[in-house]
Design a protein around this motif. Structure first.
Motif, PDB file in Angstrom:
ATOM      1  N   PHE A 178      -0.523  20.026  18.977  1.00 15.25           N
ATOM      2  CA  PHE A 178       0.924  20.100  18.778  1.00 15.25           C
ATOM      3  C   PHE A 178       1.545  18.703  18.704  1.00 15.25           C
ATOM      4  CE2 PHE A 178       5.191  20.190  20.687  1.00 15.25           C
ATOM      5  CZ  PHE A 178       5.831  21.130  19.890  1.00 15.25           C
ATOM      6  N   LEU A 179       1.162  17.821  19.628  1.00 11.41           N
ATOM      7  CA  LEU A 179       1.751  16.480  19.661  1.00 11.41           C
ATOM      8  C   LEU A 179       1.235  15.605  18.525  1.00 11.41           C
ATOM      9  CD1 LEU A 179       1.735  15.803  23.518  1.00 11.41           C
ATOM     10  CD2 LEU A 179       3.637  16.571  22.063  1.00 11.41           C
ATOM     11  N   THR A 180      -0.014  15.820  18.122  1.00  8.15           N
ATOM     12  CA  THR A 180      -0.547  15.080  16.975  1.00  8.15           C
ATOM     13  C   THR A 180       0.233  15.412  15.714  1.00  8.15           C
ATOM     14  OG1 THR A 180      -2.779  14.993  17.912  1.00  8.15           O
ATOM     15  CG2 THR A 180      -2.586  14.695  15.536  1.00  8.15           C
ATOM     16  N   GLU A 181       0.557  16.674  15.540  1.00  8.48           N
ATOM     17  CA  GLU A 181       1.334  17.101  14.371  1.00  8.48           C
ATOM     18  C   GLU A 181       2.731  16.493  14.364  1.00  8.48           C
ATOM     19  OE1 GLU A 181       1.218  21.309  14.791  1.00  8.48           O
ATOM     20  OE2 GLU A 181      -0.797  21.517  13.930  1.00  8.48           O
ATOM     21  N   ARG A 182       3.184  16.033  15.522  1.00 12.93           N
ATOM     22  CA  ARG A 182       4.502  15.400  15.632  1.00 12.93           C
ATOM     23  C   ARG A 182       4.405  13.886  15.751  1.00 12.93           C
ATOM     24  NH1 ARG A 182       4.364  20.267  16.337  1.00 12.93           N
ATOM     25  NH2 ARG A 182       6.164  21.674  16.131  1.00 12.93           N
ATOM     26  N   ASN A 183       3.263  13.367  15.312  1.00 16.07           N
ATOM     27  CA  ASN A 183       3.057  11.921  15.119  1.00 16.07           C
ATOM     28  C   ASN A 183       2.977  11.095  16.402  1.00 16.07           C
ATOM     29  OD1 ASN A 183       3.058  12.140  12.245  1.00 16.07           O
ATOM     30  ND2 ASN A 183       5.300  12.249  12.296  1.00 16.07           N
ATOM     31  N   TYR A 184       2.635  11.740  17.511  1.00 13.27           N
ATOM     32  CA  TYR A 184       2.342  10.973  18.707  1.00 13.27           C
ATOM     33  C   TYR A 184       0.906  10.462  18.634  1.00 13.27           C
ATOM     34  CZ  TYR A 184       6.592  12.735  20.958  1.00 13.27           C
ATOM     35  OH  TYR A 184       7.898  13.020  21.266  1.00 13.27           O
ATOM     36  N   GLU A 188       8.383  18.719  23.716  1.00 10.95           N
ATOM     37  CA  GLU A 188       9.071  18.200  22.535  1.00 10.95           C
ATOM     38  C   GLU A 188      10.424  17.604  22.904  1.00 10.95           C
ATOM     39  OE1 GLU A 188       9.455  19.546  17.894  1.00 10.95           O
ATOM     40  OE2 GLU A 188       9.687  21.097  19.428  1.00 10.95           O
ATOM     41  N   TYR A 189      11.038  18.140  23.950  1.00 10.95           N
ATOM     42  CA  TYR A 189      12.336  17.648  24.393  1.00 10.95           C
ATOM     43  C   TYR A 189      12.213  16.385  25.235  1.00 10.95           C
ATOM     44  CZ  TYR A 189      16.669  17.285  27.039  1.00 10.95           C
ATOM     45  OH  TYR A 189      17.811  16.803  27.629  1.00 10.95           O
ATOM     46  N   LEU A 224       7.676   7.636  17.361  1.00 13.29           N
ATOM     47  CA  LEU A 224       6.964   8.415  18.352  1.00 13.29           C
ATOM     48  C   LEU A 224       5.590   7.831  18.655  1.00 13.29           C
ATOM     49  CD1 LEU A 224       7.847  12.012  17.109  1.00 13.29           C
ATOM     50  CD2 LEU A 224       9.008  10.642  18.824  1.00 13.29           C
ATOM     51  N   ASP A 225       4.977   7.147  17.651  1.00 14.01           N
ATOM     52  CA  ASP A 225       3.634   6.634  17.854  1.00 14.01           C
ATOM     53  C   ASP A 225       3.606   5.407  18.746  1.00 14.01           C
ATOM     54  OD1 ASP A 225       4.875   4.963  16.090  1.00 14.01           O
ATOM     55  OD2 ASP A 225       3.183   4.815  14.701  1.00 14.01           O
TER      56      ASP A 225
END
Length: 297
Positions: free
Chosen positions: A272-278, A235-236, A165-166
């Motif tokens: 939110f997106l940081t927590e999902r490793n973006y 997220e999708y 994702l990053d």
């Protein structure tokens, strides 16, 4: 990675087969790229990268017939690199004669080996000159049936082992519609339907980064339901952008003046997106403008 700490890729192949797209793909993945470097400079270039104290750990060089008489020394230069302890990979890009002729006709460019004659003659002469390199190549990609995007994706799959994702940078920008939509926005969300803190006198001078403003906005049931659905949508769709090879996405969040609602929503999206490793950056383009003028809503 070789003992000198440098990942080195040499891109070569037939003119018109997609060397530029391959280089752009690697550049998007963090490689330091040099186009049309004369082979005689390869060892020196690799040494400079290796001595950069980690600033350059991945490099890609395009070497092709544009180098003229220097190109004939490419095989020798590759051998010298390996003697010096560099581990490298050679990517060779190929395509059918029919495909190359069609691409040359579409671009209206002359073939470097047949500037005043038939394109086919130049292609055939180039094949002969590149045969030794094609045999030596670690990876060969036939681009005859590939679009530019498909080629970039295939190159990324070959050399970017840490797909994740990053690999896509996401910029979240809050803005005020009264100042215009950000020109580079890929996705734009209008949040003017949410309750406006501007009409609460104590909140008017604050921005959406303030706890009191956030509590006012997200204390509303409609805002909570919106965030759940909007974050679910992001997220999708973001992983699917990555699959399509997108490396930078700009999300614009807008309200009337860009001071309260858009700022608070942008901060929540960024978290939110940081927590999902973006890889995330959040900017508030217009938040201070209204504080100065006192007319923002």
């Amino acid at each position: 990675m070789n003992k000198k700490g440098l990942e080195l890729i040499v891109i070569t192949g037939l003119s018109g087969a997609g060397r530029t797209q391959a280089m752009q793909s690697l550049e998007d993945q963090g490689f330091f790229c040099v186009d049309n470097l004369p082979p005689t400079f390869l060892v020196k270039f690799a040494e400079l990268c290796a001595q950069s104290r980690g600033k350059v750990s991945k490099a890609a060089i395009v070497c092709d017939l544009r180098g003229g008489e220097f190109f004939s020394s490419l095989s020798e230069a590759l051998a010298n690199l390996e003697k010096e302890g560099f581990r490298l990979e050679v990517l060779f890009l190929d395509a059918s004669d029919e495909t190359l002729i069609r691409r040359y006709k579409e671009s209206r460019r002359r073939h470097p080996l047949s500037p005043h004659g038939r394109v086919l003659d130049g292609i055939q002469a180039e094949r002969q000159q590149l045969e030794e390199l094609r045999i030596r190549a670690d990876n060969i990609i036939d681009t005859s049936d590939l679009s530019a995007q498909q080629l970039r994706s295939q190159v990324a799959d070959l050399f970017c082992k840490a797909q994740g994702l990053d690999q896509m940078a996401v910029s979240v920008i809050s803005f005020g519609f009264k100042y215009g939509i950000p020109m580079d926005a890929d996705l734009v969300m209008d949040v003017r339907f949410l309750p406006n803190p501007y009409y609460v006198e104590a909140l008017r001078p604050l921005t959406g980064e303030h706890t009191l403003v956030r509590d006012y906005i997200f204390g509303n049931q409609m805002a909570q339901e919106f965030m759940e659905k909007y974050l679910g949508l992001l997220e999708y769709i973001l992983p699917n952008y990555i699959k399509e090879g997108k490396t930078h996405l700009v999300i614009g969040i807008g309200c009337t003046g860009g001071q309260h609602r858009s700022v608070a929503i942008a901060e929540r999206v960024g978290q939110f997106l940081t927590e999902r490793n973006y890889s995330i950056s959040v900017k508030h383009r217009d938040a201070k403008k209204n504080q100065k003028g006192g007319t923002g809503r």
